[in-house]
Design an enzyme around this catalytic site. Structure first.
Site, PDB file in Angstrom:
ATOM      1  N   SER A   8       0.828  -1.214   0.000  1.00 41.86           N
ATOM      2  CA  SER A   8       0.000   0.000   0.000  1.00 41.86           C
ATOM      3  C   SER A   8       0.850   1.246   0.000  1.00 41.86           C
ATOM      4  O   SER A   8       0.759   2.086   0.894  1.00 41.86           O
ATOM      5  CB  SER A   8      -0.950  -0.036   1.201  1.00 41.86           C
ATOM      6  N   GLY A   9       1.728   1.334  -1.012  1.00 41.19           N
ATOM      7  CA  GLY A   9       2.476   2.567  -1.242  1.00 41.19           C
ATOM      8  C   GLY A   9       1.574   3.521  -2.015  1.00 41.19           C
ATOM      9  O   GLY A   9       0.358   3.559  -1.806  1.00 41.19           O
ATOM     10  N   ALA A  10       2.181   4.287  -2.923  1.00 42.46           N
ATOM     11  CA  ALA A  10       1.426   5.308  -3.641  1.00 42.46           C
ATOM     12  C   ALA A  10       0.243   4.705  -4.413  1.00 42.46           C
ATOM     13  O   ALA A  10      -0.915   5.097  -4.230  1.00 42.46           O
ATOM     14  CB  ALA A  10       2.371   6.030  -4.597  1.00 42.46           C
ATOM     15  N   MET A  11       0.538   3.726  -5.272  1.00 41.63           N
ATOM     16  CA  MET A  11      -0.539   3.188  -6.114  1.00 41.63           C
ATOM     17  C   MET A  11      -1.500   2.332  -5.306  1.00 41.63           C
ATOM     18  O   MET A  11      -2.713   2.335  -5.543  1.00 41.63           O
ATOM     19  CB  MET A  11       0.079   2.393  -7.279  1.00 41.63           C
ATOM     20  N   GLY A  12      -0.979   1.595  -4.329  1.00 42.37           N
ATOM     21  CA  GLY A  12      -1.852   0.801  -3.456  1.00 42.37           C
ATOM     22  C   GLY A  12      -2.834   1.697  -2.716  1.00 42.37           C
ATOM     23  O   GLY A  12      -4.009   1.363  -2.567  1.00 42.37           O
ATOM     24  N   ASN A 102       4.222  -2.533 -12.516  1.00 48.26           N
ATOM     25  CA  ASN A 102       4.884  -2.267 -13.787  1.00 48.26           C
ATOM     26  C   ASN A 102       5.943  -3.330 -14.028  1.00 48.26           C
ATOM     27  O   ASN A 102       6.457  -3.927 -13.075  1.00 48.26           O
ATOM     28  CB  ASN A 102       5.613  -0.918 -13.734  1.00 48.26           C
ATOM     29  N   LYS A 183       3.486  -0.726 -21.985  1.00 51.41           N
ATOM     30  CA  LYS A 183       3.857   0.121 -20.833  1.00 51.41           C
ATOM     31  C   LYS A 183       5.335  -0.097 -20.487  1.00 51.41           C
ATOM     32  O   LYS A 183       6.044   0.856 -20.140  1.00 51.41           O
ATOM     33  CB  LYS A 183       2.964  -0.215 -19.633  1.00 51.41           C
ATOM     34  N   ASN A 191      12.633   5.643 -18.096  1.00 52.75           N
ATOM     35  CA  ASN A 191      12.948   5.605 -16.662  1.00 52.75           C
ATOM     36  C   ASN A 191      14.444   5.553 -16.371  1.00 52.75           C
ATOM     37  O   ASN A 191      14.964   6.429 -15.680  1.00 52.75           O
ATOM     38  CB  ASN A 191      12.230   4.425 -15.993  1.00 52.75           C
TER      39      ASN A 191
HETATM   40  P1  NAD Z   1       5.837   2.932  -3.638  1.00 51.38           P
HETATM   41  O1  NAD Z   1       7.305   3.085  -3.611  1.00 51.38           O
HETATM   42  O2  NAD Z   1       5.011   4.135  -3.347  1.00 51.38           O
HETATM   43  O3  NAD Z   1       5.402   1.787  -2.606  1.00 51.38           O
HETATM   44  C1  NAD Z   1       5.934   0.495  -2.711  1.00 51.38           C
HETATM   45  C2  NAD Z   1       6.255  -0.014  -1.321  1.00 51.38           C
HETATM   46  O4  NAD Z   1       7.351   0.749  -0.779  1.00 51.38           O
HETATM   47  C3  NAD Z   1       5.102   0.141  -0.323  1.00 51.38           C
HETATM   48  O5  NAD Z   1       5.103  -0.990   0.504  1.00 51.38           O
HETATM   49  C4  NAD Z   1       5.471   1.387   0.443  1.00 51.38           C
HETATM   50  O6  NAD Z   1       4.934   1.442   1.744  1.00 51.38           O
HETATM   51  C5  NAD Z   1       6.979   1.291   0.502  1.00 51.38           C
HETATM   52  N1  NAD Z   1       7.560   2.625   0.669  1.00 51.38           N
HETATM   53  C6  NAD Z   1       7.323   3.732  -0.073  1.00 51.38           C
HETATM   54  N2  NAD Z   1       8.046   4.781   0.400  1.00 51.38           N
HETATM   55  C7  NAD Z   1       8.746   4.301   1.454  1.00 51.38           C
HETATM   56  C8  NAD Z   1       9.675   4.895   2.365  1.00 51.38           C
HETATM   57  N3  NAD Z   1      10.042   6.177   2.259  1.00 51.38           N
HETATM   58  N4  NAD Z   1      10.203   4.117   3.327  1.00 51.38           N
HETATM   59  C9  NAD Z   1       9.856   2.813   3.448  1.00 51.38           C
HETATM   60  N5  NAD Z   1       8.979   2.186   2.615  1.00 51.38           N
HETATM   61  C10 NAD Z   1       8.439   2.920   1.631  1.00 51.38           C
HETATM   62  O7  NAD Z   1       5.484   2.270  -5.039  1.00 51.38           O
HETATM   63  P2  NAD Z   1       4.273   2.567  -6.030  1.00 51.38           P
HETATM   64  O8  NAD Z   1       4.570   3.806  -6.779  1.00 51.38           O
HETATM   65  O9  NAD Z   1       2.999   2.435  -5.301  1.00 51.38           O
HETATM   66  O10 NAD Z   1       4.453   1.369  -7.052  1.00 51.38           O
HETATM   67  C11 NAD Z   1       3.940   0.046  -6.827  1.00 51.38           C
HETATM   68  C12 NAD Z   1       3.895  -0.648  -8.182  1.00 51.38           C
HETATM   69  O11 NAD Z   1       2.977   0.068  -9.033  1.00 51.38           O
HETATM   70  C13 NAD Z   1       5.249  -0.634  -8.914  1.00 51.38           C
HETATM   71  O12 NAD Z   1       5.391  -1.793  -9.683  1.00 51.38           O
HETATM   72  C14 NAD Z   1       5.116   0.577  -9.837  1.00 51.38           C
HETATM   73  O13 NAD Z   1       5.974   0.508 -10.947  1.00 51.38           O
HETATM   74  C15 NAD Z   1       3.634   0.448 -10.217  1.00 51.38           C
HETATM   75  N6  NAD Z   1       3.039   1.693 -10.708  1.00 51.38           N
HETATM   76  C16 NAD Z   1       3.168   2.851  -9.998  1.00 51.38           C
HETATM   77  C17 NAD Z   1       2.597   4.013 -10.520  1.00 51.38           C
HETATM   78  C18 NAD Z   1       2.644   5.321  -9.759  1.00 51.38           C
HETATM   79  O14 NAD Z   1       2.230   6.351 -10.321  1.00 51.38           O
HETATM   80  N7  NAD Z   1       3.056   5.337  -8.501  1.00 51.38           N
HETATM   81  C19 NAD Z   1       1.939   3.979 -11.767  1.00 51.38           C
HETATM   82  C20 NAD Z   1       1.788   2.761 -12.425  1.00 51.38           C
HETATM   83  C21 NAD Z   1       2.364   1.616 -11.894  1.00 51.38           C
END
Ligand code: NAD
Length: 306
Positions: A8-12, A102, A183, A191
């Site tokens: 559950s980062g950004a996209m989650g 991705n 994609k 990237n």
């Molecule tokens: P993200 O880095 O926001 O999150 C991924 C994980 O990393 C999560 O568990 C999050 O809690 C952790 N995390 C994030 N920041 C952190 C920090 N400062 N310290 C510790 N943990 C941290 O990743 P995302 O952008 O959600 O991407 C997830 C998937 O979705 C990837 O495969 C990405 O390529 C894909 N995706 C992302 C986007 C986008 O716009 N964000 C778009 C399309 C596809």
């Protein structure tokens, strides 16, 4: 439905937030302690196109116990195997598991942990960013394409309906592998190049040498894609790349954000690195992808990330 967002980062958080507006139960799973604490105490803060704050349950993947109807996988690519191990307890006989990461090769990883009939793969062009623990920023339009690995599209219909109730603009794609490659091509040319050159997409495409680099990486992606997937439309993908480069000219791609801005390990092994690996297997030379992968690996090593 009981829906877990595994990663559950950004996209989650985008998917979790939007799905929380439907009649379904949503539980966020993550391992980042500060993020869990912020969401548990103050709710998930949403800014950008919407200003909101929602109270959503969040816990570590290993703490979840209730069997899921749907699990949406959204960790970073190198976190996927561990995530799949950690969510074993919530996967029942009928639990569908959808990857929206991705990059390339995730279905192969999923097959090691899941029954083929429960695996779904997809691709999304929604965008999301984290402003800090518990704070997601949502901007711009997007869409989601989903396909199940075996069987007809019928078993995915309820999930697509649920996504559309959440405003996620979802549809079934009976050749999602082509969409994933499309994609991956966009991500693979922009990237790592922007990350290594520390530049925006517009700056990369605005120089003859930068464009030459992009074209050479693109040719390698296309050669390998054609050896693996049907329906790869080289001209259409190139046109899509050029259109994206204009629309997003002032943006730094996510790998720039990961490597340069946040000093985090990248998804290079699932983009250009995967093309090198697949190219070797198919007898297709991929020197540009090899070089850019080595450069990103070198930078990750210098930063102590590998
Ligand atoms: P993200 O880095 O926001 O999150 C991924 C994980 O990393 C999560 O568990 C999050 O809690 C952790 N995390 C994030 N920041 C952190 C920090 N400062 N310290 C510790 N943990 C941290 O990743 P995302 O952008 O959600 O991407 C997830 C998937 O979705 C990837 O495969 C990405 O390529 C894909 N995706 C992302 C986007 C986008 O716009 N964000 C778009 C399309 C596809």
């Amino acid at each position: 439905m009981l829906v877990y967002i595994a990663g559950s980062g950004a996209m989650g958080c985008r998917f979790g937030y939007q799905l929380s507006k439907t009649d379904n139960r949503v539980i966020l799973l993550d391992n980042w302690e500060d993020h869990i604490a912020a969401i548990s105490q103050n709710g998930l803060k949403v800014t950008g196109d919407v200003e909101d704050c929602v109270h959503l349950p969040i816990m570590k993947p290993t703490e979840a116990t209730e069997i899921a109807d749907l699990i949406i996988l959204l960790p970073k690519a190198d976190q996927l195997p561990k995530m799949l191990q950690n969510i074993r307890g919530i996967i029942g006989e009928h639990t569908k598991v959808l990857s929206l990461l991705n990059g390339l090769g995730h279905a192969t990883t999923m097959r090691r942990y899941l029954d083929q009939e429960n695996i779904m793969v997809g691709v999304t062009i929604w965008l999301a960013g984290l402003k800090g623990p518990g704070h997601v920023h949502l901007q711009g339009p997007g869409s989601v394409f989903v396909q199940n690995m075996v069987g007809d599209g019928q078993s995915v219909v309820d999930i697509i309906d649920m996504f559309n109730q959440a405003g996620l603009n979802a549809s079934y794609d009976d050749n999602v592998i082509e969409a994933i490659w499309r994609k991956a091509c966009v991500n693979g040319v922009m990237n790592p190049t922007c990350a290594v050159l520390d530049c925006t997409i517009g700056e990369l495409f605005g120089t003859e040498a930068g464009l030459n680099l992009v074209k050479n990486i693109f040719d390698e992606f296309i050669a390998v894609a054609k050896s693996e997937a049907d329906g790869i439309d080289e001209k259409a993908i190139w046109a899509y790349i050029m259109e994206t480069s204009k629309k997003a000219s002032s943006h730094y791609p996510s790998m720039h954000q990961d490597l340069v801005q946040h000093k985090r390990r990248t998804e290079i092994d699932y983009l250009n690195g995967a093309v090198v690996f697949k190219g070797k297997r198919a007898g297709i030379p991929t020197p540009y992808c090899q070089m850019i992968t080595d450069m990103v690996h070198a930078k990750e090593s210098m930063l102590g990330l590998r």
